[in-house]
Design an enzyme around this catalytic site. Structure first.
Site, PDB file in Angstrom:
ATOM      1  N   THR A 160       5.143  -9.528  -0.860  1.00 30.83           N
ATOM      2  CA  THR A 160       5.029 -10.366   0.347  1.00 30.83           C
ATOM      3  C   THR A 160       6.452 -10.662   0.843  1.00 30.83           C
ATOM      4  O   THR A 160       7.042  -9.844   1.517  1.00 30.83           O
ATOM      5  CB  THR A 160       4.244 -11.660   0.062  1.00 30.83           C
ATOM      6  OG1 THR A 160       4.782 -12.308  -1.104  1.00 30.83           O
ATOM      7  CG2 THR A 160       2.770 -11.347  -0.182  1.00 30.83           C
ATOM      8  N   LYS A 186       4.701  -9.142  -8.474  1.00 34.12           N
ATOM      9  CA  LYS A 186       5.222  -9.652  -7.213  1.00 34.12           C
ATOM     10  C   LYS A 186       5.349 -11.157  -7.346  1.00 34.12           C
ATOM     11  O   LYS A 186       4.600 -11.809  -8.080  1.00 34.12           O
ATOM     12  CB  LYS A 186       4.343  -9.265  -6.025  1.00 34.12           C
ATOM     13  CG  LYS A 186       2.942  -9.881  -5.998  1.00 34.12           C
ATOM     14  CD  LYS A 186       2.813 -11.296  -5.505  1.00 34.12           C
ATOM     15  CE  LYS A 186       3.484 -11.471  -4.163  1.00 34.12           C
ATOM     16  NZ  LYS A 186       3.408 -12.927  -3.751  1.00 34.12           N
ATOM     17  N   THR A 197       1.419 -17.151 -13.273  1.00 36.78           N
ATOM     18  CA  THR A 197       2.135 -17.247 -12.004  1.00 36.78           C
ATOM     19  C   THR A 197       2.096 -15.904 -11.308  1.00 36.78           C
ATOM     20  O   THR A 197       1.798 -14.905 -11.934  1.00 36.78           O
ATOM     21  CB  THR A 197       3.595 -17.686 -12.219  1.00 36.78           C
ATOM     22  OG1 THR A 197       4.187 -17.886 -10.953  1.00 36.78           O
ATOM     23  CG2 THR A 197       4.373 -16.657 -12.987  1.00 36.78           C
ATOM     24  N   GLU A 283      12.753 -16.890  -3.085  1.00 37.93           N
ATOM     25  CA  GLU A 283      13.010 -16.868  -1.643  1.00 37.93           C
ATOM     26  C   GLU A 283      14.360 -17.503  -1.313  1.00 37.93           C
ATOM     27  O   GLU A 283      14.607 -18.666  -1.618  1.00 37.93           O
ATOM     28  CB  GLU A 283      11.876 -17.583  -0.902  1.00 37.93           C
ATOM     29  CG  GLU A 283      10.585 -16.784  -0.935  1.00 37.93           C
ATOM     30  CD  GLU A 283       9.393 -17.544  -0.386  1.00 37.93           C
ATOM     31  OE1 GLU A 283       8.410 -16.878  -0.035  1.00 37.93           O
ATOM     32  OE2 GLU A 283       9.444 -18.784  -0.324  1.00 37.93           O
ATOM     33  N   ASN A 405      10.423 -20.251   4.737  1.00 37.03           N
ATOM     34  CA  ASN A 405       9.144 -20.959   4.649  1.00 37.03           C
ATOM     35  C   ASN A 405       8.817 -21.760   5.894  1.00 37.03           C
ATOM     36  O   ASN A 405       7.655 -22.107   6.122  1.00 37.03           O
ATOM     37  CB  ASN A 405       9.135 -21.843   3.402  1.00 37.03           C
ATOM     38  CG  ASN A 405       8.928 -21.015   2.148  1.00 37.03           C
ATOM     39  OD1 ASN A 405       7.824 -20.595   1.859  1.00 37.03           O
ATOM     40  ND2 ASN A 405      10.001 -20.759   1.434  1.00 37.03           N
ATOM     41  N   THR A 410       4.779 -16.970  11.064  1.00 33.79           N
ATOM     42  CA  THR A 410       5.174 -16.456  12.376  1.00 33.79           C
ATOM     43  C   THR A 410       6.279 -15.413  12.258  1.00 33.79           C
ATOM     44  O   THR A 410       6.626 -14.802  13.253  1.00 33.79           O
ATOM     45  CB  THR A 410       5.665 -17.605  13.265  1.00 33.79           C
ATOM     46  OG1 THR A 410       6.742 -18.304  12.603  1.00 33.79           O
ATOM     47  CG2 THR A 410       4.550 -18.579  13.558  1.00 33.79           C
TER      48      THR A 410
END
Length: 410
Positions: A160, A186, A197, A283, A405, A410
């Protein structure tokens, strides 16, 4: 040619994957759930495989997890795992459950196997319905092979917000037979496990019964996947699945087998590498943080303290800013609810002693800051109350985490 690296009696297969164990195939395709990247994948075993799984403890378990649990409960066997990214199929009610069942059915039809031999996994945005026309078409395009390209196609399909693929593979000799364990995972955000997790998939050609495999996975999960954190959030879809098809033809493995310890070590190496790769790819992350806690009263308390430290937003931001602010580490230890002797605690940043015997130590701020600029930062804390130790892994907290995040949908 496969390159290997020897570690004791266990061999790391440098370019190994989930198709390295005998009898496993994989593939990934672009079904159209995302704009251009692969978004649908499959792992397939030539024969039904004994299996084990751990799942998120979220109250909102996604539909794919429910279907997978139902499949495994039938015979403790799996032969295929079908996975989609871009859409979690979570919090989607009865329709989401029907869609997960249909994914299972279409995959079973593709390989002409019983539907209860298929597991289903999804990852992506929560609260949106799957585009089943694209899912159906994508499943029909899957054509798994044992090639490196097919393994990569699968690994790409499960990502992702990940920036890199996560893989690991080891070989260990059992009863004179080469036994291979391969893994793919992932995970980049919403990483803070409570039993499992991310999405993780492990294949092995070992001969091992499902009960022993489940016991092994649960134990190793507590030491690896449960010891990573990126942002303190646990997903609705977290799951780790293992398939063991017995193709290595070793004598059945269990705790009484004389080489059980070797197999468990190799299995844990695969899991630990996957866990660390997830933590490193958090991230917006720029650094992997490893915290080791020693001198704890129990192994559980060592793990708890290590995870409190690596999960602290203040510690994570200090690491990002290359600021050796050891007071933030002390604070995390202090609210961990573990047994601690304040008069006998040591804190190290790499080889640099920051705090010992309840006293700050003189150290070079410049050297400490330079150390914190490395890609991996190691923090060691000695609690002074026992002999047990534990580790946890995480990453720094950066401006990019907020950017990613804030605009996830979007």
């Amino acid at each position: 040619m496969i390159q290997t690296k020897q570690t004791s009696t266990i061999t790391k297969i440098e370019d190994g994957s989930v198709v390295s164990p005998k009898g496993f195939l994989a593939d990934g395709v672009h079904a159209g759930l995302r704009y251009t990247k692969n978004d649908l994948g499959v792992i397939y075993s030539e024969v039904p495989a004994n299996c084990a799984a751990v799942y998120t403890q979220s109250h909102f378990q996604a539909a794919p997890l429910k279907v997978t649990q139902e499949s495994i409960a039938t015979e403790d066997l799996l032969q295929a795992i079908v996975v989609n990214s871009a859409n979690a199929n979570a919090c989607t009610g009865e329709q989401g459950l029907l869609d997960a069942y249909e994914m299972r059915e279409k995959c079973a039809e593709l390989f002409q196997i019983d539907k209860h031999l298929v597991a289903v996994a999804s990852t992506g945005v929560i609260g949106e319905f799957l585009k089943m026309d694209k899912i159906r078409n994508g499943i029909s395009q899957l054509s798994p092979t044992t090639s490196k390209e097919s393994a990569v196609a699968f690994q790409q399909a499960i990502l992702t917000t990940d920036l890199v693929m996560k893989t690991s593979c080891y070989k260990v000799e059992i009863d004179g037979k080469p036994v291979v364990i391969g893994g793919a995972a992932k995970g980049s955000g919403m990483i803070h496990p409570n039993m499992a997790t991310m999405l993780g998939f492990i294949t092995t050609d070992a001969c091992i019964d499902s009960s022993s495999l489940q016991s092994l996975l649960s134990d190793v999960t507590d030491k690896t996947y449960n010891q990573i954190t990126v942002d303190g959030d646990t997903s609705t879809n977290d799951m780790v699945l293992v398939m063991a098809n017995g193709k290595a033809d070793n004598h059945p493995l269990n705790e009484q087998h004389p080489q059980w310890g070797e197999f468990k070590k190799a299995f844990q190496l695969v899991s630990e590498e996957l866990a660390k790769q997830i933590a490193k790819d958090g991230e917006g992350a720029t650094k992997l943080i490893e915290v080791e806690v020693t001198g704890a009263k129990t192994k559980h308390e060592a793990n708890v303290v290590a995870k409190k430290i690596v999960g602290s937003s203040l510690v994570k931001t200090a690491v990002y800013g290359a600021d050796a602010n050891w007071g933030r580490i002390i604070c995390a230890v202090g609210y961990s609810e573990a047994s601690v002797d304040p008069e006998d605690i040591d804190i190290y940043l790499g080889d640099i002693c920051l705090f010992t015997n309840n006293r700050p130590q003189a150290f070079s701020e410049e050297l400490a800051s330079d150390y914190l600029k490395k890609e991996q930062v190691n923090i060691t804390v000695h609690l002074g109350v026992g002999e047990e130790s534990g580790k946890a892994w995480g990453c720094d907290l950066t401006y990019d985490y907020v950017k990613i995040n804030a605009s996830y949908r979007t």
